[in-house]
Motif scaffolding. Structure first.
Motif, PDB file in Angstrom:
ATOM      1  N   PRO A 158      60.919 -26.539  24.941  1.00  0.00           N
ATOM      2  CA  PRO A 158      59.881 -26.266  23.942  1.00  0.00           C
ATOM      3  C   PRO A 158      58.926 -25.190  24.416  1.00  0.00           C
ATOM      4  CG  PRO A 158      59.538 -28.406  24.985  1.00  0.00           C
ATOM      5  CD  PRO A 158      60.889 -27.920  25.406  1.00  0.00           C
ATOM      6  N   LYS A 159      58.433 -24.412  23.451  1.00  0.00           N
ATOM      7  CA  LYS A 159      57.542 -23.307  23.798  1.00  0.00           C
ATOM      8  C   LYS A 159      56.087 -23.713  23.728  1.00  0.00           C
ATOM      9  CE  LYS A 159      60.854 -19.965  22.148  1.00  0.00           C
ATOM     10  NZ  LYS A 159      61.197 -18.919  21.209  1.00  0.00           N
ATOM     11  N   ALA A 160      55.292 -23.056  24.549  1.00  0.00           N
ATOM     12  CA  ALA A 160      53.855 -23.314  24.531  1.00  0.00           C
ATOM     13  C   ALA A 160      53.248 -22.801  23.238  1.00  0.00           C
ATOM     14  CB  ALA A 160      53.204 -22.636  25.735  1.00  0.00           C
ATOM     15  N   ALA A 161      52.199 -23.472  22.788  1.00  0.00           N
ATOM     16  CA  ALA A 161      51.528 -23.053  21.565  1.00  0.00           C
ATOM     17  C   ALA A 161      50.849 -21.698  21.776  1.00  0.00           C
ATOM     18  CB  ALA A 161      50.503 -24.097  21.151  1.00  0.00           C
ATOM     19  N   LYS A 162      50.768 -20.925  20.727  1.00  0.00           N
ATOM     20  CA  LYS A 162      50.152 -19.603  20.786  1.00  0.00           C
ATOM     21  C   LYS A 162      48.673 -19.713  20.447  1.00  0.00           C
ATOM     22  CE  LYS A 162      53.500 -16.414  19.611  1.00  0.00           C
ATOM     23  NZ  LYS A 162      54.105 -15.405  18.740  1.00  0.00           N
ATOM     24  N   PHE A 169      51.109 -11.159  18.875  1.00  0.00           N
ATOM     25  CA  PHE A 169      51.712 -10.761  20.139  1.00  0.00           C
ATOM     26  C   PHE A 169      52.615 -11.890  20.630  1.00  0.00           C
ATOM     27  CE2 PHE A 169      47.892  -8.066  20.108  1.00  0.00           C
ATOM     28  CZ  PHE A 169      48.443  -6.845  20.449  1.00  0.00           C
ATOM     29  N   THR A 170      53.311 -11.624  21.715  1.00  0.00           N
ATOM     30  CA  THR A 170      54.227 -12.628  22.249  1.00  0.00           C
ATOM     31  C   THR A 170      53.512 -13.929  22.568  1.00  0.00           C
ATOM     32  OG1 THR A 170      55.388 -10.807  23.284  1.00  0.00           O
ATOM     33  CG2 THR A 170      56.015 -13.020  23.967  1.00  0.00           C
ATOM     34  N   HIS A 171      52.317 -13.828  23.126  1.00  0.00           N
ATOM     35  CA  HIS A 171      51.684 -15.027  23.653  1.00  0.00           C
ATOM     36  C   HIS A 171      50.334 -15.345  23.031  1.00  0.00           C
ATOM     37  CE1 HIS A 171      50.684 -11.468  25.868  1.00  0.00           C
ATOM     38  NE2 HIS A 171      49.664 -12.041  26.436  1.00  0.00           N
ATOM     39  N   PHE A 172      49.893 -14.604  22.015  1.00  0.00           N
ATOM     40  CA  PHE A 172      48.704 -15.012  21.268  1.00  0.00           C
ATOM     41  C   PHE A 172      48.642 -14.308  19.906  1.00  0.00           C
ATOM     42  CE2 PHE A 172      47.359 -11.315  23.690  1.00  0.00           C
ATOM     43  CZ  PHE A 172      46.549 -10.599  22.827  1.00  0.00           C
ATOM     44  N   ASN A 173      47.909 -14.934  19.006  1.00  0.00           N
ATOM     45  CA  ASN A 173      47.633 -14.324  17.704  1.00  0.00           C
ATOM     46  C   ASN A 173      46.281 -13.640  17.785  1.00  0.00           C
ATOM     47  OD1 ASN A 173      49.947 -15.574  16.427  1.00  0.00           O
ATOM     48  ND2 ASN A 173      48.788 -17.485  16.526  1.00  0.00           N
ATOM     49  N   LEU A 174      46.176 -12.459  17.205  1.00  0.00           N
ATOM     50  CA  LEU A 174      44.930 -11.703  17.276  1.00  0.00           C
ATOM     51  C   LEU A 174      44.389 -11.421  15.878  1.00  0.00           C
ATOM     52  CD1 LEU A 174      42.851 -10.086  18.986  1.00  0.00           C
ATOM     53  CD2 LEU A 174      44.319  -8.092  18.643  1.00  0.00           C
ATOM     54  N   SER A 175      43.097 -11.690  15.719  1.00  0.00           N
ATOM     55  CA  SER A 175      42.388 -11.250  14.523  1.00  0.00           C
ATOM     56  C   SER A 175      41.319 -10.267  14.983  1.00  0.00           C
ATOM     57  CB  SER A 175      41.747 -12.437  13.802  1.00  0.00           C
ATOM     58  OG  SER A 175      41.035 -11.975  12.663  1.00  0.00           O
TER      59      SER A 175
END
Length: 346
Positions: free
Chosen positions: A230-234, A295-301
DNA sequence: TACGCGTGGGC
DNA sequence: TGCCCAAGCGT
């Protein structure tokens, strides 16, 4: 019980009839007395572009790079900023920096190494890419293991262990299947099979040349393999981009060579930690909108702020409006520029 | 070893 | 829409 020795001949026979036609590929040649080999430079260029990137996205970039820099010597002599600008939009920009470093190393040594071990020492060339170049360009009997091969092999042998723990086991199984004859075509055949038949979802088992050799198919679990951890949450992050105008020009910065969007042209912005301070020197800022980016490891606003500087900026550098090249910006900054340009026009 | 590193398309 | 995925590499 499956006979591993029949896998490669069956797959090569399928590949001779169904190989994808790709700009960097030499079509399979049954006449092994005078095989046509692909240019190592073009194989390398395509393999680097294809790292974690779809064939559809790569095609136009490959054509442009190959036209601008037809040989590794040409690329080695290229201007850094032009290479980064041409790579803009393709993502994973460390690849572009490593591409240049690798081209210069190869030019200095007079050409590409022709072994996996030699290739492996070059910047941006890892376990997969070194094997791919050795196999495809030099027909060395190396085993390529990319995401496609992991999937094909996990299904053939019904490997239930989740990735990435299963990786060493899958590599060993893949190596056991690699033939001494036509290893380059075989490597491409495995990847073509994974890309067109043995797909992640809804695999087309009915037309698969290996249907009678596949344990997962026999057990009815092909579509569920390979299993993955399972993948880590973003996390969500917020920040601000500053579109600073001074006369008929806008301030851009070149981002630090390492890290996110490293080496790319960008609007000034801070750490996207929600408390970004404005750069000095503007009379007033106004918010013109928000852009979202994944992005691969976070969402950006990102809040987009526009302002007119009352004096020449001491940070970044001014680019005249008429010379701003949208195509030279990474995807996120293209969104910011589109918003700013629409605001300017209104 | 696990994380940082882009972007676009498919479902 | 949100999630998964794509010919991985460097640290």
């Amino acid at each position: 019980m499956r006979d591993n020795r029949v896998i490669a001949p069956q797959l090569l026979d399928w590949y001779d009839r169904h190989a994808r036609v790709l700009p960097w590929r030499v079509l399979p040649c049954r006449d092994q007395d005078s095989p046509v080999r692909a240019d190592p430079y073009r194989v390398w260029l395509s393999e680097v572009m294809l790292q974690q990137t779809t064939v559809a996205a790569v095609k136009s970039y490959f054509h442009r790079f190959a036209a601008l820099w037809p040989t590794v010597q040409d690329l080695a002599a290229a201007d850094d900023a032009q290479v980064m600008a041409e790579w803009a939009g393709l993502g994973y920009y460390a690849r572009a920096r490593n591409l240049l470093a690798c081209a210069r190393a190869v030019a200095a040594m007079g050409g590409f190494p022709d072994t996996r071990e030699g290739l492996r020492e070059l910047p941006g060339i890892g376990a997969y890419t070194s094997a791919a170049i050795a196999a495809i360009a030099y027909d060395a009997p190396e085993t390529v293991v990319d995401g496609n091969v992991e999937r094909v092999v996990a299904r053939l042998f019904a490997v239930q262990t989740p990735l990435p723990v299963a990786k060493p086991e899958l590599v060993a199984l893949a190596e056991a299947l690699t033939p001494r004859e036509r290893p380059g075509d075989y490597a491409q055949a495995m990847m073509d099979l994974g890309a067109t038949i043995c797909t992640p979802r809804n695999p087309a088992c009915g037309i698969c040349p290996l249907i009678h050799d596949c344990d997962a198919r026999a057990q009815g679990i092909a579509a569920s393999l390979p299993r993955k951890a399972p993948k880590a949450a973003k996390p969500d992050r917020t920040g601000i981009a500053w579109v600073a105008r001074h006369g008929e020009a806008v301030v851009f910065e070149e981002r630090p060579a390492k890290g996110l969007l490293g080496g790319m042209l960008a609007f000034p912005s801070a750490h996207w930690d929600g408390r970004d301070l404005p750069p000095p020197g503007a009379a007033a800022w106004r918010e013109i909108g928000h852009v979202r980016h994944v992005f691969t490891h976070f969402n950006l606003s990102l809040r987009v702020m526009a302002g007119d500087l009352d004096a020449a900026p001491r940070w970044g550098h001014l680019v005249p409006l008429s010379r701003i090249d949208r195509d030279a910006l990474p995807g996120l900054m293209r969104k910011v520029w589109d918003m700013a340009r629409a605001d300017l026009a209104s």
